[in-house]
Design an enzyme around this catalytic site. Sequence first.
Site, PDB file in Angstrom:
ATOM      1  N   HIS A 473      -6.213 -11.684  -4.195  1.00 23.59           N
ATOM      2  CA  HIS A 473      -4.766 -11.660  -4.402  1.00 23.59           C
ATOM      3  C   HIS A 473      -4.442 -11.492  -5.896  1.00 23.59           C
ATOM      4  CE1 HIS A 473      -4.220 -14.200  -0.471  1.00 23.59           C
ATOM      5  NE2 HIS A 473      -4.445 -12.922  -0.213  1.00 23.59           N
TER       6      HIS A 473
HETATM    7  C1  LIG Z   1     -10.079  -7.680   1.580  1.00 25.02           C
HETATM    8  C2  LIG Z   1      -8.652  -8.072   1.329  1.00 25.02           C
HETATM    9  C3  LIG Z   1      -8.036  -8.989   2.191  1.00 25.02           C
HETATM   10  C4  LIG Z   1      -6.711  -9.347   1.970  1.00 25.02           C
HETATM   11  N1  LIG Z   1      -6.065 -10.115   2.908  1.00 25.02           N
HETATM   12  C5  LIG Z   1      -4.733 -10.297   2.819  1.00 25.02           C
HETATM   13  C6  LIG Z   1      -4.008 -10.895   3.885  1.00 25.02           C
HETATM   14  O1  LIG Z   1      -4.556 -11.258   4.923  1.00 25.02           O
HETATM   15  N2  LIG Z   1      -2.662 -11.048   3.727  1.00 25.02           N
HETATM   16  C7  LIG Z   1      -2.008 -10.670   2.595  1.00 25.02           C
HETATM   17  O2  LIG Z   1      -0.804 -10.865   2.499  1.00 25.02           O
HETATM   18  N3  LIG Z   1      -2.684 -10.095   1.567  1.00 25.02           N
HETATM   19  C8  LIG Z   1      -4.004  -9.855   1.680  1.00 25.02           C
HETATM   20  N4  LIG Z   1      -4.667  -9.200   0.687  1.00 25.02           N
HETATM   21  C9  LIG Z   1      -3.924  -8.821  -0.530  1.00 25.02           C
HETATM   22  C10 LIG Z   1      -2.907  -7.718  -0.303  1.00 25.02           C
HETATM   23  O3  LIG Z   1      -3.391  -6.754   0.591  1.00 25.02           O
HETATM   24  C11 LIG Z   1      -2.559  -7.098  -1.655  1.00 25.02           C
HETATM   25  O4  LIG Z   1      -2.026  -8.087  -2.504  1.00 25.02           O
HETATM   26  C12 LIG Z   1      -1.522  -5.988  -1.547  1.00 25.02           C
HETATM   27  O5  LIG Z   1      -1.949  -5.003  -0.651  1.00 25.02           O
HETATM   28  C13 LIG Z   1      -1.300  -5.388  -2.943  1.00 25.02           C
HETATM   29  O6  LIG Z   1      -0.405  -4.319  -2.861  1.00 25.02           O
HETATM   30  P1  LIG Z   1      -0.226  -3.325  -4.088  1.00 25.02           P
HETATM   31  O7  LIG Z   1       0.804  -2.345  -3.699  1.00 25.02           O
HETATM   32  O8  LIG Z   1      -0.039  -4.122  -5.313  1.00 25.02           O
HETATM   33  O9  LIG Z   1      -1.655  -2.620  -4.265  1.00 25.02           O
HETATM   34  P2  LIG Z   1      -2.533  -1.795  -3.237  1.00 25.02           P
HETATM   35  O10 LIG Z   1      -2.069  -2.002  -1.844  1.00 25.02           O
HETATM   36  O11 LIG Z   1      -3.943  -2.096  -3.554  1.00 25.02           O
HETATM   37  O12 LIG Z   1      -2.195  -0.285  -3.587  1.00 25.02           O
HETATM   38  C14 LIG Z   1      -2.634   0.414  -4.708  1.00 25.02           C
HETATM   39  C15 LIG Z   1      -2.824   1.857  -4.287  1.00 25.02           C
HETATM   40  O13 LIG Z   1      -2.883   2.671  -5.433  1.00 25.02           O
HETATM   41  C16 LIG Z   1      -3.973   3.555  -5.326  1.00 25.02           C
HETATM   42  N5  LIG Z   1      -4.363   3.885  -6.695  1.00 25.02           N
HETATM   43  C17 LIG Z   1      -4.843   3.044  -7.633  1.00 25.02           C
HETATM   44  N6  LIG Z   1      -5.016   3.696  -8.797  1.00 25.02           N
HETATM   45  C18 LIG Z   1      -4.626   4.973  -8.577  1.00 25.02           C
HETATM   46  C19 LIG Z   1      -4.549   6.132  -9.401  1.00 25.02           C
HETATM   47  N7  LIG Z   1      -4.918   6.116 -10.671  1.00 25.02           N
HETATM   48  N8  LIG Z   1      -4.095   7.298  -8.833  1.00 25.02           N
HETATM   49  C20 LIG Z   1      -3.704   7.336  -7.532  1.00 25.02           C
HETATM   50  N9  LIG Z   1      -3.768   6.272  -6.714  1.00 25.02           N
HETATM   51  C21 LIG Z   1      -4.195   5.096  -7.242  1.00 25.02           C
HETATM   52  C22 LIG Z   1      -4.996   2.782  -4.532  1.00 25.02           C
HETATM   53  O14 LIG Z   1      -5.961   3.621  -3.948  1.00 25.02           O
HETATM   54  C23 LIG Z   1      -4.115   2.078  -3.517  1.00 25.02           C
HETATM   55  O15 LIG Z   1      -3.858   2.891  -2.403  1.00 25.02           O
HETATM   56  C24 LIG Z   1      -5.997  -8.825   0.843  1.00 25.02           C
HETATM   57  C25 LIG Z   1      -6.625  -7.916  -0.003  1.00 25.02           C
HETATM   58  C26 LIG Z   1      -7.930  -7.526   0.229  1.00 25.02           C
HETATM   59  C27 LIG Z   1      -8.561  -6.512  -0.677  1.00 25.02           C
END
Ligand SMILES: Cc1cc2nc3c(=O)[nH]c(=O)nc-3n(C[C@H](O)[C@H](O)[C@H](O)COP(=O)(O)OP(=O)(O)OC[C@H]3O[C@@H](n4cnc5c(N)ncnc54)[C@H](O)[C@@H]3O)c2cc1C
Length: 536
Positions: A473
């Site tokens: 997280h």
């Molecule tokens: C294994 C695991 C289990 C989890 N379990 C839970 C759960 O049960 N419940 C919960 O609420 N949360 C859970 N989480 C946490 C939650 O999923 C994340 O906090 C949330 O998805 C973060 O969202 P975000 O938009 O910040 O980033 P992300 O969803 O990680 O999105 C970032 C995106 O940007 C893309 N990206 C990155 N850099 C670049 C670039 N330079 N160019 C183009 N694309 C790029 C990535 O490929 C990705 O698709 C878990 C996470 C993991 C990894």
Amino acid sequence: MSGDRFDYIVTGAGSAGCVVAARLSENGKYRVLLLEAGGKDSNAWIHIPLGFARTYVNPKVNWKFETQPQPQLNNRQLYLPRGKTLGGSSSINGMVYIRGNHGDYDEWRQRGCEGWDWDSVLPFFRKAENQARGEDAFHGVGGPLHVSDQPSKFELAEAALEACEQAGIPRNPDFNGAQQEGCGYYQTTTNRRRRWSTAKAYLEPARGRPNLEVRTGAHATKVLIENGRATGVEYQADQGRRTALARREVVVSGGAYGSPQLLLLSGIGPGQHLQDLGIPVVKDMPSVGSNLHDHFNTNLAWRCAKAITLNDLENSWPRKISAAIRYALFRSGPMASNGIHAGLFTRSDPRLERPDLQVNIFEWSTMERSAIRVKPHPFPGFTLMPVHLRPEGRGTVRLKTADPLAPPAVLFDYLRTDYDVRALLAGIRLCRTIAAQPALKPYVMEEILPGSATRSDDDMVEYVRQTGVSNQHPTSSCAMGHGPNTVVDPRLHVHDIGGLRVADASIMPVVVGGNTNAPAIMIGEKCAAMMLEDVA
Ligand SMILES: Cc1cc2nc3c(=O)[nH]c(=O)nc-3n(C[C@H](O)[C@H](O)[C@H](O)COP(=O)(O)OP(=O)(O)OC[C@H]3O[C@@H](n4cnc5c(N)ncnc54)[C@H](O)[C@@H]3O)c2cc1C
């Protein structure tokens, strides 16, 4: 190159990025480009709730980062899975739907984030949601994000929840309702027993829009900035380096590791660090990639007296085949749920205002959970996972090299303070108290992790240093607020740069006391709403 001119460009199709792109393209007025470094979400395991044990280690859908050596953890390097596909981490996460504590958002407001107190963010949680239980003051229906109850009750989860009650923790039927504290079943981001990532929820319905273009395999390498204003994005595609231009704004949604990395590569970050790597400094901003933190956890596991755990599924081909058939034909059986059926929120110290501990109840136990594989014990087992929700240690995301395709240097500061250690010790003791209750007696054979020989505080602290892991997280590496420790203002504009916002988990000023997917989706909703308000 008129085809490569858009009104808005969003980098990163994750939990927040899909929401931003879908909402910006909804009224048909604006051309939106969404760039995602990963591929399409076609891997079958993504969509099966129990499949996240597979995607956890699969490099085709996962960045598979690792930390720098962690000083407080005997210099271990921790594995950091992150979604690298449409939906981002919402396509590989555990699907637990938790928003955090109402007071967390009120704290954001107290830290200077106007418009982010609980009453202001609740409408965006509700707007996103399609709650299977129906609408009420806390929950919405008709939104894109399906939130469902577990498909059934589970024998072990039932016993564990009864044990929690026997240990003095009251039942809570809705962690996202009036209050967070207590024990109960988790709801999940699933729809008819399939994962409901933001790619499914937001992107799929929007894909037919002529004004939304989604490019996969498109790794953003730099935000182009001219005269203090973002004008476009440079990215690496199969065909080589490409440029797309943004007439209005660029939104960086690469997650808590990816977003600060892209800002650093674009010359926005600690000046000396950028100069050391030969990156021209556009804006000396030491806060970029600073303030990184995360929930931190350890695991306690017990050998189970009954062969009803997921270990028994994974260790038996006949059971696996039967589970696959049940899921394929009826969407039922163990593959239809995430295996994290229940949990609890409590306080490590009764004087605290809000819960700082979460305990996840897993119906499996593992002898190895690494970047290479997830291997269950060869006998029935279950795990209680105490998670510290309010760590005081702060870490950094920096560049290892100027190569935009190299993984970032991630350093956490887990177990920095006495409180960080004390809270986790309280969590360990609580897990043992729960396991010792009468309701779990028929199930508990022996404690296997850390094992009954580990009793003193010193031994337990050493166990945590040897085995503690990221709770996946990570947040706050592009923190929102005012002043030198922040990166974006409360409307998510990067300070002093025009036409550039960040929208994802990285903008949380401080991590919420709960799982982070629902909050990241709320952030995407609120960002898009503010952007549309600004052009109205
Ligand atoms: C294994 C695991 C289990 C989890 N379990 C839970 C759960 O049960 N419940 C919960 O609420 N949360 C859970 N989480 C946490 C939650 O999923 C994340 O906090 C949330 O998805 C973060 O969202 P975000 O938009 O910040 O980033 P992300 O969803 O990680 O999105 C970032 C995106 O940007 C893309 N990206 C990155 N850099 C670049 C670039 N330079 N160019 C183009 N694309 C790029 C990535 O490929 C990705 O698709 C878990 C996470 C993991 C990894």
